[in-house]
Design an enzyme around this catalytic site. Structure first.
Site, PDB file in Angstrom:
ATOM      1  N   GLU A  35      30.649  49.659  46.383  1.00 15.17           N
ATOM      2  CA  GLU A  35      31.350  50.774  45.722  1.00 15.17           C
ATOM      3  C   GLU A  35      30.833  51.764  45.426  1.00 15.17           C
ATOM      4  O   GLU A  35      31.155  52.887  45.458  1.00 15.17           O
ATOM      5  CB  GLU A  35      32.387  50.001  45.130  1.00 15.17           C
ATOM      6  CG  GLU A  35      33.558  49.275  45.245  1.00 15.17           C
ATOM      7  CD  GLU A  35      33.112  47.714  45.381  1.00 15.17           C
ATOM      8  OE1 GLU A  35      32.075  47.537  45.275  1.00 15.17           O
ATOM      9  OE2 GLU A  35      33.825  46.922  45.908  1.00 15.17           O
ATOM     10  N   MET A  55       7.426  58.993  39.232  1.00 17.40           N
ATOM     11  CA  MET A  55       7.716  59.800  37.853  1.00 17.40           C
ATOM     12  C   MET A  55       7.228  59.049  36.662  1.00 17.40           C
ATOM     13  O   MET A  55       6.795  59.510  35.768  1.00 17.40           O
ATOM     14  CB  MET A  55       8.980  60.239  38.014  1.00 17.40           C
ATOM     15  CG  MET A  55       9.151  61.583  37.116  1.00 17.40           C
ATOM     16  SD  MET A  55       8.178  62.932  37.024  1.00 17.40           S
ATOM     17  CE  MET A  55       9.128  64.052  37.646  1.00 17.40           C
ATOM     18  N   LYS A  79      48.932  46.703  41.743  1.00 18.38           N
ATOM     19  CA  LYS A  79      49.300  46.191  43.003  1.00 18.38           C
ATOM     20  C   LYS A  79      51.146  46.327  43.001  1.00 18.38           C
ATOM     21  O   LYS A  79      51.464  46.596  44.294  1.00 18.38           O
ATOM     22  CB  LYS A  79      49.228  44.608  43.220  1.00 18.38           C
ATOM     23  CG  LYS A  79      49.296  44.228  44.712  1.00 18.38           C
ATOM     24  CD  LYS A  79      48.833  42.646  44.788  1.00 18.38           C
ATOM     25  CE  LYS A  79      48.786  42.522  46.593  1.00 18.38           C
ATOM     26  NZ  LYS A  79      48.358  41.114  46.539  1.00 18.38           N
ATOM     27  N   PHE A 114      42.521  37.486  37.421  1.00 18.28           N
ATOM     28  CA  PHE A 114      41.551  37.486  38.454  1.00 18.28           C
ATOM     29  C   PHE A 114      41.144  38.880  38.810  1.00 18.28           C
ATOM     30  O   PHE A 114      42.170  39.583  39.043  1.00 18.28           O
ATOM     31  CB  PHE A 114      41.888  36.641  39.488  1.00 18.28           C
ATOM     32  CG  PHE A 114      40.669  36.667  40.804  1.00 18.28           C
ATOM     33  CD1 PHE A 114      39.686  36.143  40.413  1.00 18.28           C
ATOM     34  CD2 PHE A 114      40.950  37.323  41.755  1.00 18.28           C
ATOM     35  CE1 PHE A 114      38.554  36.246  41.417  1.00 18.28           C
ATOM     36  CE2 PHE A 114      39.925  37.527  42.701  1.00 18.28           C
ATOM     37  CZ  PHE A 114      38.808  36.893  42.532  1.00 18.28           C
ATOM     38  N   GLN A 115      39.880  39.229  38.627  1.00 21.20           N
ATOM     39  CA  GLN A 115      39.623  40.688  39.151  1.00 21.20           C
ATOM     40  C   GLN A 115      40.205  41.798  38.104  1.00 21.20           C
ATOM     41  O   GLN A 115      40.649  42.824  38.697  1.00 21.20           O
ATOM     42  CB  GLN A 115      39.514  40.998  40.577  1.00 21.20           C
ATOM     43  CG  GLN A 115      38.634  39.999  41.295  1.00 21.20           C
ATOM     44  CD  GLN A 115      38.576  40.394  42.937  1.00 21.20           C
ATOM     45  OE1 GLN A 115      39.481  40.978  43.283  1.00 21.20           O
ATOM     46  NE2 GLN A 115      37.334  40.231  43.419  1.00 21.20           N
TER      47      GLN A 115
END
Lengths: 180, 586
Positions: free
Chosen positions: B53, B483, B165, B115-116
């Site tokens: 993602e 760096m 959903k 869940f999630q």
């Protein structure tokens, strides 16, 4: 706007009124802005003021240098659900009020003294038992501070304060209850 | 007859279509299934399936930055949503317009630790311009349109919409974009005419002027860049650009002094410091630009144009602040300049340019070309030459290679330079290049990166190969987090704590494993051929260029030092001593 400031390092207190959409998360956004950018909140009040238009009004008392106060207003203004931001401290004369409830526990002379002082401050006893009072007091922050200070040695056991609400004096509605 | 109703998923697709979206970068999951089912059934929207993602977010950023359009990402709930946080913060810092759609567990389960489930509107409140949790499908169309308006208008930024959903499956009517303007968010576009007039008069009086422009010019659109270049030509003022502003004025413009700030050119920083008038256009006086605030351009009267009022007087107090869109304000400025028949102070300007030419003569970007190992500067100069005459977009990751790219690639056009400026996100470059290539399939897209940065989003090579996106990745491989190593060398007594990764993949084999082409280059003489091969190859390429690990980025203003206190090269030191606070990298 955007001038340089006199006494720019002085810390000052400002009362800021904010008209916002009454939507979930709006208060979290305002508080998050203050904590995320390290600004102070001395008091914060919020309530719906126009149910039809779904608007709430937030009153914040904050402190900082003139530059910080400008930043706070600019940062508040760019939040999407914010309609209007007014610096009540700069807008001219205003009325500021706060409500406090105080529970004072005691018997005898202290109890009488508490009642006497409450009378002087035009505080009302809104609950009473044989050994306690609950006082309600309305006024500006200094008045409430003074009252609470005097009650401390007289058996003060509990304080609840609302925080400041403010409104400009005179005919103009600088921060009205309308979205425009 | 009642108006037709659509499912939430259909409404999302209709809104995307009406907003002119033709590409989304995403990754499906459980709760976004209804939306992915609709995507399956249609043709207008191209879905680019990334491998992570975060990749989708940076790709959307690259797409947005190179087109000026709003970039769109679509991810699932929980981990899908939390993986967008870096991309959102990056877009927030660099003012990139994004709409990020996240799935959410059904409304009835919100708050149940389902869940999630993740409270993504809570998590991202500080790193989005605005976010929404849509609890009622009736609000969905309005929220979609409002999100695009908020992302693109005012100071652009990322907007997140959380979509439970059940809301994607419920039915409601659709609302057209025109009927869904936000009622409170009205950014100021036109600048205050009086303030502009004041600024123009100050410009005409300036004896040692400098124009300091940034990413706001790019965000305002190509017209703003054109106007800025015209203003520079009209006034004869020198101009310097921030990292985000590169391309706003062509690098080949003789009045362009190069980038300013911590790794800016000697001439631009000296001109900033010595100026008596500064016009700041769409930049925000970032600490990497200003150095020590109390000795920043001490003699300059300052005018600041910015669409975000909170940028004005935030770090530096200015004399005139103009809130408005850079393009609109510059247009008005040109008009007033002509109307007032203003002429710059020619004699003073001539003297000023003589000063600047002396600083330029120090040739602060020159470097030793000899040596056993390749110099990064040479690798980039050769890259620039190899790409000459092509429409080329550059992206970078973060670190030494990023600064060298800013110094040596000479960006000529706006929207052709994509880099993570504010947040400094390692892992940005490769996925951003994918987004650019999707938007510009016929152009050359080069990601300059390093062996460390590239490994932060390496998985996106598979995406490049899957969609036939021929991005070219040039790794400046010095075996170090360069760096950080540079700071350890200069400020931490050469104690190289944890900046060397002893194991790196064989990038040639790695490229081959992904189905891309890998080329290893160890000698300067091999570079030209390698670039020719890279540009001729119809597919993604990794060039693993082995460079001298001891090479540092110069010029350099150590953090907290003023502009006239630069380290120009190895062996050079600044005049004022560092204290503890100065040597903090962050």
């Amino acid at each position: 706007m955007f001038g340089t400031y006199a006494n720019e390092d002085d810390i000052r207190f400002h009362t800021i009124g904010v008209l916002v959409d009454n939507e979930p998360g709006v208060l979290a956004r305002v508080i998050g802005l203050f904590s995320g950018r390290g600004y102070n909140i001395k008091s914060l009040t919020v309530a719906e003021v126009n149910p039809e238009e779904n608007l709430s009004r937030i009153t914040i008392v904050t402190s900082g240098t003139a530059q910080i106060i400008e930043q706070i207003k600019a940062q508040l203004s760019r939040l999407v659900p914010v309609h209007n931001v007014r610096d009540m401290t700069l807008d001219g004369p205003r009325v500021e009020r706060e409500v406090a409830l105080l529970k004072v526990k005691g018997r005898g002379n202290k109890r009488v003294e508490a009642l006497r002082i409450a009378d002087i401050f035009r505080a009302r006893a809104v609950d009473s038992t044989n050994e306690s009072f609950v006082f309600e007091i309305v006024g500006n922050t200094e008045k409430l501070n003074a009252f609470i200070g005097l009650m401390a040695p007289l058996g003060l056991v509990d304080v609840a304060r609302t925080g400041v609400v403010a409104m400009g004096r005179g005919v103009e509605a600088l921060l009205g209850m309308m979205s425009d | 007859m009642p108006k037709e109703e659509f499912s939430g998923a259909e409404i999302v697709l209709k809104a995307l279509k009406d907003q002119g979206v033709d590409t989304v970068f995403g990754y499906p999951g459980g709760v976004t299934l209804p939306l992915y089912d609709e995507i399956y059934k249609q043709n207008f929207l191209r879905h680019i399936l990334t491998r992570h993602e975060q990749g989708a977010m940076h790709a959307a950023e690259g797409y947005a930055r190179s087109t000026g359009k709003v970039g769109v990402a679509l991810v699932t709930s929980g981990p899908g949503a939390t993986n967008t946080v870096t991309g959102l913060t990056d877009a927030m810092m660099d003012s990139i317009p994004l709409v990020c759609l996240t799935g959410q567990v059904p409304t009835g389960l919100i708050g149940n630790d389902a869940f999630q489930e993740a409270d993504i509107t809570g998590i991202t409140r500080a790193c989005t311009k605005h976010n929404y949790l849509v609890k009622d499908v009736a609000d969905l169309a309005r929220v979609m349109h409002e999100a695009f308006f908020v992302a693109a208008n005012g100071r652009p930024g990322p907007v997140l919409i959380d979509l439970p959903k059940d809301v994607l499956m419920d039915q409601a009517q659709y609302i057209e974009p025109a009927k869904a303007k936000p009622r409170s968010y009205k950014p100021q576009v036109k600048g205050d005419a009086k303030a502009i007039e004041k600024a123009v008069k100050m410009m005409a009086k300036a004896k040692r002027p400098i124009i300091y422009a940034g990413g706001g010019v790019i965000n305002s659109g190509p017209k703003a860049s054109k106007l800025l270049t015209e203003l520079v030509a009209k006034t004869g003022f020198p101009v310097t650009l921030t990292l985000m502003g590169l391309g706003a004025v062509p690098a080949s413009d003789p009045r362009f002094l190069g980038m300013l700030g911590m790794h800016g050119t000697y001439e631009s920083n000296m001109a900033m410091h010595g100026s008596d008038f500064m016009l700041c256009v769409g930049a925000r006086f970032d600490d990497r630009v200003t150095g020590a605030l109390d000795s920043f351009a001490p003699q300059a009267k300052k005018v600041h144009i910015d669409i975000d009022p909170s940028s004005i007087n935030k770090n530096i107090l200015v004399d005139v602040g103009i809130v408005g869109d850079v393009g609109a304000v510059l247009g008005e400025m040109m008009k007033q300049w002509k109307a007032l028949k203003a002429v710059p102070d020619g004699k003073a300007l001539k003297n000023w340019w003589a000063d600047i030419d002396t600083w330029r003569a120090r040739k602060c970007l020159s470097y030793k070309k000899s040596g056993k190992m390749m110099r990064p500067q040479f690798v980039l100069e050769q890259l620039r030459e190899a790409c000459q005459g092509k429409d080329v977009f550059f992206t970078t990751d973060v670190g030494q290679h990023q600064m060298w790219s800013a110094q040596y690639l000479n960006i000529e056009k706006p929207n052709h330079w994509m880099t993570s400026g504010g947040l400094g996100t390692m892992g940005y470059g490769m996925p951003a290049a994918l987004g650019v290539q999707v938007a510009h399939p016929k152009s050359v897209v080069v990601c300059v990166s390093s062996e460390c940065s590239i490994q932060m989003n390496l998985q996106e090579f598979a995406t490049a190969v899957q969609y036939g996106l021929p991005v070219k990745v040039v790794l400046l491989n010095n075996g170090f987090m360069g760096m950080v190593r540079q700071w350890q060398e200069l400020f931490y007594g050469e104690r190289y704590s944890e900046t060397r990764m002893e194991v790196h993949p064989d990038f040639v084999k790695l490229a081959e494993a992904f189905g891309a082409l890998g080329i290893k280059v160890e000698k300067s003489t091999e570079l030209k051929k390698a670039y020719e091969k890279m540009l001729a190859y119809d597919g993604p390429v990794i060039i693993d260029a082995r460079i001298d690990p001891t090479e540092n980025v110069f010029p350099m203003i150590p953090a907290g030092h003023p502009h006239n206190d630069m380290i120009l090269g190895p062996g050079d030191t600044v005049e004022t001593a560092n204290d503890e606070e100065d040597v903090v990298l962050a």
